[in-house]
Design an enzyme around this catalytic site. Structure first.
Site, PDB file in Angstrom:
ATOM      1  N   ARG A 104       0.809  -1.209   0.000  1.00 19.41           N
ATOM      2  CA  ARG A 104       0.000   0.000   0.000  1.00 19.41           C
ATOM      3  C   ARG A 104       0.848   1.266   0.000  1.00 19.41           C
ATOM      4  O   ARG A 104       0.528   2.245  -0.679  1.00 19.41           O
ATOM      5  CB  ARG A 104      -0.941  -0.019   1.213  1.00 19.41           C
ATOM      6  CG  ARG A 104      -1.847   1.191   1.361  1.00 19.41           C
ATOM      7  CD  ARG A 104      -2.499   1.634   0.073  1.00 19.41           C
ATOM      8  NE  ARG A 104      -3.151   0.561  -0.669  1.00 19.41           N
ATOM      9  CZ  ARG A 104      -3.510   0.660  -1.927  1.00 19.41           C
ATOM     10  NH1 ARG A 104      -3.252   1.768  -2.621  1.00 19.41           N
ATOM     11  NH2 ARG A 104      -4.086  -0.348  -2.548  1.00 19.41           N
ATOM     12  N   LYS A 152       1.408  24.826  -4.650  1.00 13.15           N
ATOM     13  CA  LYS A 152       0.236  24.193  -4.048  1.00 13.15           C
ATOM     14  C   LYS A 152       0.475  22.686  -3.934  1.00 13.15           C
ATOM     15  O   LYS A 152      -0.058  21.881  -4.697  1.00 13.15           O
ATOM     16  CB  LYS A 152      -1.015  24.507  -4.857  1.00 13.15           C
ATOM     17  CG  LYS A 152      -1.367  25.991  -4.830  1.00 13.15           C
ATOM     18  CD  LYS A 152      -2.567  26.317  -5.681  1.00 13.15           C
ATOM     19  CE  LYS A 152      -2.866  27.808  -5.660  1.00 13.15           C
ATOM     20  NZ  LYS A 152      -4.011  28.173  -6.528  1.00 13.15           N
ATOM     21  N   LYS A 184       2.447  39.252  -5.148  1.00 10.05           N
ATOM     22  CA  LYS A 184       1.054  38.924  -5.408  1.00 10.05           C
ATOM     23  C   LYS A 184       0.133  39.962  -4.777  1.00 10.05           C
ATOM     24  O   LYS A 184       0.589  40.923  -4.149  1.00 10.05           O
ATOM     25  CB  LYS A 184       0.753  37.514  -4.902  1.00 10.05           C
ATOM     26  CG  LYS A 184       1.704  36.450  -5.483  1.00 10.05           C
ATOM     27  CD  LYS A 184       1.250  35.051  -5.218  1.00 10.05           C
ATOM     28  CE  LYS A 184       0.103  34.670  -6.112  1.00 10.05           C
ATOM     29  NZ  LYS A 184      -0.267  33.242  -5.956  1.00 10.05           N
ATOM     30  N   GLU A 214       2.145  39.901  -9.967  1.00 10.06           N
ATOM     31  CA  GLU A 214       0.787  39.508 -10.331  1.00 10.06           C
ATOM     32  C   GLU A 214      -0.069  40.774 -10.450  1.00 10.06           C
ATOM     33  O   GLU A 214      -0.094  41.595  -9.524  1.00 10.06           O
ATOM     34  CB  GLU A 214       0.214  38.588  -9.257  1.00 10.06           C
ATOM     35  CG  GLU A 214      -1.233  38.194  -9.475  1.00 10.06           C
ATOM     36  CD  GLU A 214      -1.788  37.429  -8.284  1.00 10.06           C
ATOM     37  OE1 GLU A 214      -1.771  36.191  -8.335  1.00 10.06           O
ATOM     38  OE2 GLU A 214      -2.216  38.075  -7.305  1.00 10.06           O
ATOM     39  N   ASP A 235      -3.472  37.617 -13.870  1.00  9.39           N
ATOM     40  CA  ASP A 235      -4.284  36.763 -13.019  1.00  9.39           C
ATOM     41  C   ASP A 235      -5.755  36.866 -13.391  1.00  9.39           C
ATOM     42  O   ASP A 235      -6.356  37.938 -13.309  1.00  9.39           O
ATOM     43  CB  ASP A 235      -4.087  37.165 -11.552  1.00  9.39           C
ATOM     44  CG  ASP A 235      -4.857  36.267 -10.601  1.00  9.39           C
ATOM     45  OD1 ASP A 235      -4.836  35.042 -10.815  1.00  9.39           O
ATOM     46  OD2 ASP A 235      -5.477  36.797  -9.663  1.00  9.39           O
TER      47      ASP A 235
END
Length: 298
Positions: A104, A152, A184, A214, A235
């Site tokens: 597994r 992410k 950002k 951004e 964006d």
């Protein structure tokens, strides 16, 4: 392969085995009379996808040898191979106890990284097709838009995720916060505006690092270009809005497009002049590749 050293895979195997509490596997302890009896097993692909776990195969052999219960693995394909449903991915030979304990953990890791590679390859293929439909034949990555990952990723698994992206034909973005400058919307809000954020970064950033910003609209874009930047992230711009602003962006500034890109929509964003198409979904939402291990203990 970048991000693919066996030492990393060994650590993930070790963590997974410890998390599974393998010394207290009552099922195997009760049902396997002789855990050191040699068994043969095959891993089968149950869905189409991209193989990306060469390093895991090597690590499994090293890890089980260190345990004194070596599993030998035959794996006929290499990273990047496109799997077909029903295809044998690899064969194991080793003590049945070790095979059952590691089944597994191995499948979870392989499924995850192959799923990321598969999701990335789907976007890369879509970009390639859209590029050819535009009549573009150049295969120069400096001309055709690249598929890039984001940060992410699950803590502790960024190397695995980025390895899958690269095997799938994509590119890494910043590896971490120190790997590049990306201003950002929250940085802009905290600084009090685009100009203040860029000027503040220029005062303290190491000189080799390039600056990307951004932007959400034409005004922010114009300000960023006026202050001086190396790259711009458009964006959540629509394809029409991207085409509208591209002529105002100097050739020396790279153009990244981000926000909601998917296999269904990405062709709309394959626009000459766009350098990077970044997607968080290829790491945070990739479906694991369906793999199954079947044991023959005879």
């Amino acid at each position: 392969m970048y991000h693919d050293p066996a030492a990393l895979w060994k650590e993930w195997l070790k963590r997974g085995l410890e998390e599974d509490g393998w010394p207290w596997d009552w099922t195997s302890l009760g049902s396997v009379p002789d855990p050191r009896k040699t068994a043969h097993a095959q891993i089968i692909a149950k869905a189409p996808g991209v193989w990306a776990a060469d390093g895991l195969v090597a690590a499994l052999e090293l890890f089980t040898a260190d345990l004194g219960q070596p599993i030998l693995v035959r794996c006929p394909m290499k990273n990047g191979h496109r799997l077909r449903p029903g295809e044998m991915v690899c064969g194991w030979t080793g003590p049945i106890g070790a095979v059952l304990a590691l089944e597994r953990v191995f499948l979870n890791l392989a499924s995850s990284v192959c799923g990321i590679a598969t999701a990335t390859r789907e976007l890369v293929d879509a970009v390639d097709f859209a590029w050819s439909e535009l009549g573009q034949t150049a295969n120069d990555p400096e001309i055709k838009p690249r598929i890039a990952a984001t940060r992410k990723t699950l803590p502790g698994y960024r190397d695995l995720s980025l390895h899958g992206v690269i095997v799938g034909g994509g590119w890494s973005h910043r590896y971490n916060l120190a790997g590049g400058i990306l201003i950002k919307e929250n940085h802009i809000a905290a600084a009090g505006g685009v100009r203040a954020a860029i000027e503040g970064v220029k005062k303290i950033a190491p000189h080799p690092l390039r600056i990307e910003v951004e932007v959400r609209d034409e005004q922010e874009l114009a300000t960023a270009i006026a202050v001086g930047i190396d790259g711009v992230m458009l964006d959540n711009f629509t394809p029409g809005a991207i085409r509208h602003v591209l002529p105002s962006i100097p050739e020396s500034v790279w153009v990244e497009v981000s926000g909601g890109l998917s296999r269904e929509t990405i062709a709309q964003y394959v626009i000459p002049g766009v350098d990077i198409l970044s997607s968080g979904s290829i790491t945070h939402s990739a479906k694991g590749l369906d793999l199954s291990l079947l044991v023959n203990a005879g």
